[in-house]
Design an enzyme around this catalytic site. Structure first.
Site, PDB file in Angstrom:
ATOM      1  N   VAL A  31      25.845   2.988  82.172  1.00 38.95           N
ATOM      2  CA  VAL A  31      27.133   2.735  82.822  1.00 38.95           C
ATOM      3  C   VAL A  31      27.289   3.587  84.086  1.00 38.95           C
ATOM      4  CG1 VAL A  31      28.245   1.884  80.736  1.00 38.95           C
ATOM      5  CG2 VAL A  31      28.283   4.344  81.197  1.00 38.95           C
ATOM      6  N   ASP A  32      26.277   4.440  84.369  1.00 40.48           N
ATOM      7  CA  ASP A  32      26.310   5.162  85.643  1.00 40.48           C
ATOM      8  C   ASP A  32      25.843   4.209  86.747  1.00 40.48           C
ATOM      9  OD1 ASP A  32      23.390   5.252  86.091  1.00 40.48           O
ATOM     10  OD2 ASP A  32      23.314   6.659  84.436  1.00 40.48           O
ATOM     11  N   GLY A  50      13.253   4.317  78.923  1.00 36.23           N
ATOM     12  CA  GLY A  50      14.288   5.229  78.437  1.00 36.23           C
ATOM     13  C   GLY A  50      15.339   4.612  77.544  1.00 36.23           C
ATOM     14  N   THR A  51      14.917   3.718  76.669  1.00 41.10           N
ATOM     15  CA  THR A  51      15.877   3.202  75.683  1.00 41.10           C
ATOM     16  C   THR A  51      15.241   3.239  74.299  1.00 41.10           C
ATOM     17  OG1 THR A  51      17.110   1.267  74.898  1.00 41.10           O
ATOM     18  CG2 THR A  51      15.233   0.812  76.337  1.00 41.10           C
ATOM     19  N   SER A  52      16.024   3.641  73.306  1.00 43.17           N
ATOM     20  CA  SER A  52      15.499   3.701  71.943  1.00 43.17           C
ATOM     21  C   SER A  52      15.445   2.319  71.306  1.00 43.17           C
ATOM     22  CB  SER A  52      16.363   4.645  71.102  1.00 43.17           C
ATOM     23  OG  SER A  52      17.691   4.147  71.045  1.00 43.17           O
ATOM     24  N   TYR A  70      35.745   9.059  78.800  1.00 42.59           N
ATOM     25  CA  TYR A  70      35.151   8.335  79.936  1.00 42.59           C
ATOM     26  C   TYR A  70      35.468   8.997  81.283  1.00 42.59           C
ATOM     27  CZ  TYR A  70      33.402   4.971  76.691  1.00 42.59           C
ATOM     28  OH  TYR A  70      32.703   4.400  75.658  1.00 42.59           O
ATOM     29  N   HIS A 117      26.395  -3.051  79.780  1.00 44.56           N
ATOM     30  CA  HIS A 117      27.439  -2.353  79.017  1.00 44.56           C
ATOM     31  C   HIS A 117      28.584  -1.862  79.891  1.00 44.56           C
ATOM     32  CE1 HIS A 117      24.274  -1.503  75.644  1.00 44.56           C
ATOM     33  NE2 HIS A 117      24.689  -2.747  75.668  1.00 44.56           N
ATOM     34  N   GLN A 158      21.394  -0.764  80.559  1.00 38.00           N
ATOM     35  CA  GLN A 158      22.442  -0.494  79.566  1.00 38.00           C
ATOM     36  C   GLN A 158      23.298   0.670  80.040  1.00 38.00           C
ATOM     37  OE1 GLN A 158      20.542  -0.607  75.355  1.00 38.00           O
ATOM     38  NE2 GLN A 158      18.864  -0.328  76.789  1.00 38.00           N
TER      39      GLN A 158
HETATM   40  N1  APR Z   1      12.622   9.643  80.626  1.00 36.07           N
HETATM   41  C1  APR Z   1      12.558   8.481  79.936  1.00 36.07           C
HETATM   42  N2  APR Z   1      13.057   8.341  78.713  1.00 36.07           N
HETATM   43  C2  APR Z   1      13.661   9.406  78.150  1.00 36.07           C
HETATM   44  C3  APR Z   1      13.765  10.643  78.804  1.00 36.07           C
HETATM   45  C4  APR Z   1      13.215  10.751  80.110  1.00 36.07           C
HETATM   46  N3  APR Z   1      13.244  11.875  80.810  1.00 36.07           N
HETATM   47  N4  APR Z   1      14.420  11.507  77.976  1.00 36.07           N
HETATM   48  C5  APR Z   1      14.703  10.833  76.862  1.00 36.07           C
HETATM   49  N5  APR Z   1      14.249   9.567  76.944  1.00 36.07           N
HETATM   50  C6  APR Z   1      14.327   8.473  75.969  1.00 36.07           C
HETATM   51  C7  APR Z   1      14.454   8.900  74.529  1.00 36.07           C
HETATM   52  O1  APR Z   1      13.178   9.232  74.004  1.00 36.07           O
HETATM   53  C8  APR Z   1      15.050   7.647  73.889  1.00 36.07           C
HETATM   54  O2  APR Z   1      14.037   6.737  73.472  1.00 36.07           O
HETATM   55  O3  APR Z   1      15.485   7.711  76.222  1.00 36.07           O
HETATM   56  C9  APR Z   1      15.839   7.028  75.034  1.00 36.07           C
HETATM   57  C10 APR Z   1      17.352   7.137  74.878  1.00 36.07           C
HETATM   58  O4  APR Z   1      17.789   6.385  73.793  1.00 36.07           O
HETATM   59  P1  APR Z   1      19.355   6.294  73.442  1.00 36.07           P
HETATM   60  O5  APR Z   1      19.961   7.651  73.530  1.00 36.07           O
HETATM   61  O6  APR Z   1      19.460   5.570  72.157  1.00 36.07           O
HETATM   62  O7  APR Z   1      19.956   5.443  74.659  1.00 36.07           O
HETATM   63  P2  APR Z   1      20.011   3.873  74.864  1.00 36.07           P
HETATM   64  O8  APR Z   1      18.845   3.197  74.232  1.00 36.07           O
HETATM   65  O9  APR Z   1      20.255   3.648  76.316  1.00 36.07           O
HETATM   66  O10 APR Z   1      21.322   3.495  74.074  1.00 36.07           O
HETATM   67  C11 APR Z   1      21.761   2.160  74.103  1.00 36.07           C
HETATM   68  O11 APR Z   1      23.757   2.798  72.968  1.00 36.07           O
HETATM   69  O12 APR Z   1      25.683   4.011  72.511  1.00 36.07           O
HETATM   70  C12 APR Z   1      25.061   3.203  73.309  1.00 36.07           C
HETATM   71  O13 APR Z   1      26.196   1.932  74.846  1.00 36.07           O
HETATM   72  C13 APR Z   1      25.334   3.025  74.736  1.00 36.07           C
HETATM   73  O14 APR Z   1      24.025   1.825  76.379  1.00 36.07           O
HETATM   74  C14 APR Z   1      23.959   2.717  75.266  1.00 36.07           C
HETATM   75  C15 APR Z   1      23.268   2.081  74.083  1.00 36.07           C
END
Ligand code: APR
Length: 231
Positions: A88-89, A172-174, A53, A104, A86
C-alpha cells in the site's frame, strides 16, 4: 518487447525500512489483525484504525525506493513491465514504474465510508485523517485499503495481466494471502517464474526458479538472467 509481470509484497519494501507483516517482529506481531485491518475492527474502534494507517502513511511518505524498486523501473527500457503489488506504499511509483496495479489499496488515498468512488489523495503536509474528517457526501473518511474480509476489486484486472506474462517475477511475499497468492496459477503454461525472497516460500507451482536474496540483490540477479532481450 517481452512482457514481464512482477507480483510484489511487503519484502519488496523491507530494504526501504518498511516492516513486513509475517516476519518475526513484523506488523502482525505488534498489532492484532482483527483490530486494525478488518471492517469489524473499524466499527469497534475507528480511532485505533485511523491511527494505525496514519502511522503507516507517515512512514511511507518518509521512505525512499530501494535498488529493487529502481531496478524494476529501469527494466521498462527493455521490457513491457507490469507491477502488481500487494503493497500500500507508493515506492514503485516513486522509483519510476509506470504500470502499477495496487491490489490492496493505497495509503496515500482515503475515501468516504459510504461511497468507495469518492476518493481523496493526501499530501505529505497533511498526512493524517481523524474522526470527523468527512468527504463531500458528509460521510466519515476511511483509508483506501482493502481489509481482510473485503473484496479485492483489482483482482480480475490482475488475472488478465498475469495471463499476458512472458516472464513472471514474484518478490517479497509469503504467498499467504488470497486471492493475491493465487495469481501465480494464471500464467500460461511454460512461462518462466522467478521468485526473489531471502526465505523459503512455499508454492504448489512446479518449476519456479528461486533467487534466495533480498529485493535489491535479487532484482540485480534477475536482470542478469533475463538480460535485455527485446524479441
Ligand atoms: N527482500 C525480499 N523479500 C523479503 C525481504 C527482503 N529484503 N525481507 C523479507 N522478505 C520476505 C519475507 O521472507 C516474506 O516471505 O517478504 C515476505 C513478506 O511476507 P508477508 O509479511 O507475509 O507480506 P505479504 O506477503 O506482502 O503479505 C500479504 O498480507 O496482511 C497483509 O494486506 C497485507 O498485503 C499484505 C498481505
Amino acid at each position: 518487447m517481452k512482457t514481464i509481470v512482477v507480483l510484489t509484497g511487503a519484502g519488496m519494501s523491507a530494504e526501504s525500512g518498511i516492516s513486513t507483516f509475517r516476519d518475526s517482529g513484523g506488523l502482525w506481531d505488534q498489532y492484532n489483525v482483527e483490530d486494525v485491518a478488518t471492517p469489524e475492527g473499524f466499527r469497534k474502534n475507528p480511532e485505533l484504525v485511523l491511527d494505525f494507517y496514519n502511522k503507516r502513511r507517515r512512514e511511507s511518505f518518509g521512505a525512499k525506493p530501494n535498488l529493487g524498486h529502481t531496478g524494476l523501473a529501469a527494466m521498462e527500457t527493455d521490457f513491457n513491465v507490469h507491477v502488481i503489488t500487494q503493497n500500500v506504499d507508493n515506492l514503485h511509483e516513486k522509483a519510476g514504474s509506470t504500470n502499477v496495479l495496487h491490489l490492496h489499496g493505497e495509503l496515500v488515498k482515503v475515501r468516504s465510508v459510504n461511497n468507495p468512488d469518492l476518493i481523496y489523495t493526501l499530501t505529505e503536509d497533511n498526512p493524517d485523517i481523524h474522526i470527523g474528517d468527512k468527504g463531500e457526501d458528509g460521510a466519515q473518511l476511511r483509508p483506501h485499503i482493502v481489509w481482510f474480509g473485503e473484496a479485492v476489486p483489482a483482482i480480475e484486472e490482475a488475472m488478465n495481466i498475469v495471463q499476458k506474462a512472458d516472464i513472471l517475477v514474484i518478490i517479497g511475499t509469503s504467498l499467504n494471502v488470497y486471492p493475491a497468492a493465487g495469481l501465480i496459477n494464471y500464467v500460461k503454461e511454460g512461462t518462466p517464474i522467478y521468485l526473489i525472497d531471502p526465505q523459503e516460500v512455499r508454492t504448489n507451482v512446479q518449476g519456479v526458479h528461486f533467487i534466495r536474496k533480498g529485493a535489491s540483490e535479487g532484482v540485480k540477479e534477475l536482470r542478469q538472467i533475463v538480460g535485455n532481450s527485446r524479441e
